[in-house]
Design a protein around this motif. Structure first.
Motif, PDB file in Angstrom:
ATOM      1  N   ASP A   1       4.711  -2.407   6.579  1.00 25.10           N
ATOM      2  CA  ASP A   1       4.940  -1.277   7.490  1.00 25.10           C
ATOM      3  C   ASP A   1       4.251   0.005   7.020  1.00 25.10           C
ATOM      4  O   ASP A   1       4.401   1.057   7.631  1.00 25.10           O
ATOM      5  CB  ASP A   1       6.442  -0.997   7.634  1.00 25.10           C
ATOM      6  CG  ASP A   1       7.159  -2.061   8.433  1.00 25.10           C
ATOM      7  OD1 ASP A   1       6.492  -2.774   9.225  1.00 25.10           O
ATOM      8  OD2 ASP A   1       8.392  -2.191   8.266  1.00 25.10           O
ATOM      9  N   ARG A   2       3.467  -0.084   5.944  1.00 25.08           N
ATOM     10  CA  ARG A   2       2.882   1.091   5.327  1.00 25.08           C
ATOM     11  C   ARG A   2       1.491   1.432   5.888  1.00 25.08           C
ATOM     12  O   ARG A   2       0.613   1.871   5.177  1.00 25.08           O
ATOM     13  CB  ARG A   2       2.813   0.900   3.808  1.00 25.08           C
ATOM     14  CG  ARG A   2       3.011   2.199   3.060  1.00 25.08           C
ATOM     15  CD  ARG A   2       3.071   2.024   1.561  1.00 25.08           C
ATOM     16  NE  ARG A   2       4.273   1.311   1.169  1.00 25.08           N
ATOM     17  CZ  ARG A   2       4.350   0.426   0.186  1.00 25.08           C
ATOM     18  NH1 ARG A   2       3.289   0.139  -0.530  1.00 25.08           N
ATOM     19  NH2 ARG A   2       5.481  -0.188  -0.089  1.00 25.08           N
TER      20      ARG A   2
ATOM     21  N   GLU B   1       8.314  -0.778   3.492  1.00 24.40           N
ATOM     22  CA  GLU B   1       7.884  -2.127   3.127  1.00 24.40           C
ATOM     23  C   GLU B   1       6.358  -2.181   3.250  1.00 24.40           C
ATOM     24  O   GLU B   1       5.790  -1.548   4.145  1.00 24.40           O
ATOM     25  CB  GLU B   1       8.520  -3.162   4.062  1.00 24.40           C
ATOM     26  CG  GLU B   1      10.028  -3.270   3.936  1.00 24.40           C
ATOM     27  CD  GLU B   1      10.459  -3.818   2.590  1.00 24.40           C
ATOM     28  OE1 GLU B   1       9.717  -4.659   2.011  1.00 24.40           O
ATOM     29  OE2 GLU B   1      11.517  -3.401   2.089  1.00 24.40           O
TER      30      GLU B   1
END
Length: 180
Positions: free
Chosen positions: A55-56, A52
């Motif tokens: 979260d990258r 996502e």
């Protein structure tokens, strides 16, 4: 504890041979761990792109490197590669020292747990994995499975190659006079 060769009467020579075999397996484990880290790194890059967007952010090896070394920017990326592959080699060497038969698919996640639930939070380098986003933990567990499987496969191949393709036998292709 004496090894099998020593108990057959080979004494110090048997102990030396057993020690050489153990050291060889540790060295081959380090090479296999280093190589397995390439497969792991490729899997990390591919799976990171599927996280996502929120979260990258950089994966734990980068966070660990920047927390423990005075690097940033492009230098941090290169330092991360060096430390990541170094850690893969060290933990591969440990795998080589373990009794044969320990499955790589068990060892890889065990390294993850010992690191991300154990010494890394204990050293106050990162929060424990229980406080990381679930998707990132799944990614890290998956790539440790990749690493462990490649590590075990690589170690088996290196051991087999050292006995067969690189093993004993008469050399044929050296120029005359170059043999010791």
């Amino acid at each position: 504890m004496r090894n099998e060769a020593a108990s057959r009467g080979n004494g110090a020579a048997g102990d030396r041979l057993a020690g050489e075999e153990a050291l060889g397996r540790i060295v081959l484990g380090a090479v296999a761990g280093f190589c397995a880290t390439m497969a792991m790194t490729a899997a990390m890059r591919a799976l990171h792109a599927r996280l996502e967007p929120h979260d990258r952010y950089p994966l734990p090896p980068r966070e660990i490197t920047e927390t423990t070394l005075p690097v940033e920017g492009r230098a941090a990326g290169i330092a991360t590669i060096l430390t990541h592959f170094g850690y893969g080699a060290v933990t591969g060497a440990i795998f080589g020292a373990l009794p044969r038969g320990v499955p790589g698919l068990f060892y890889g996640p065990a390294v993850w747990a010992a690191s991300y639930l154990g010494w890394i939070p204990a050293a106050n380098i990162l929060k424990p994995a229980t406080r990381h986003p679930a998707g990132r933990n799944l990614l890290m567990l998956a790539v440790h499975l990749v690493w462990g499987g490649c590590l075990a496969f690589g170690l088996r191949e290196l051991e087999a190659s050292s006995r067969s393709a690189f093993g004993s036998g008469r050399l044929h292709d050296r120029p005359e006079g170059s043999q010791r």
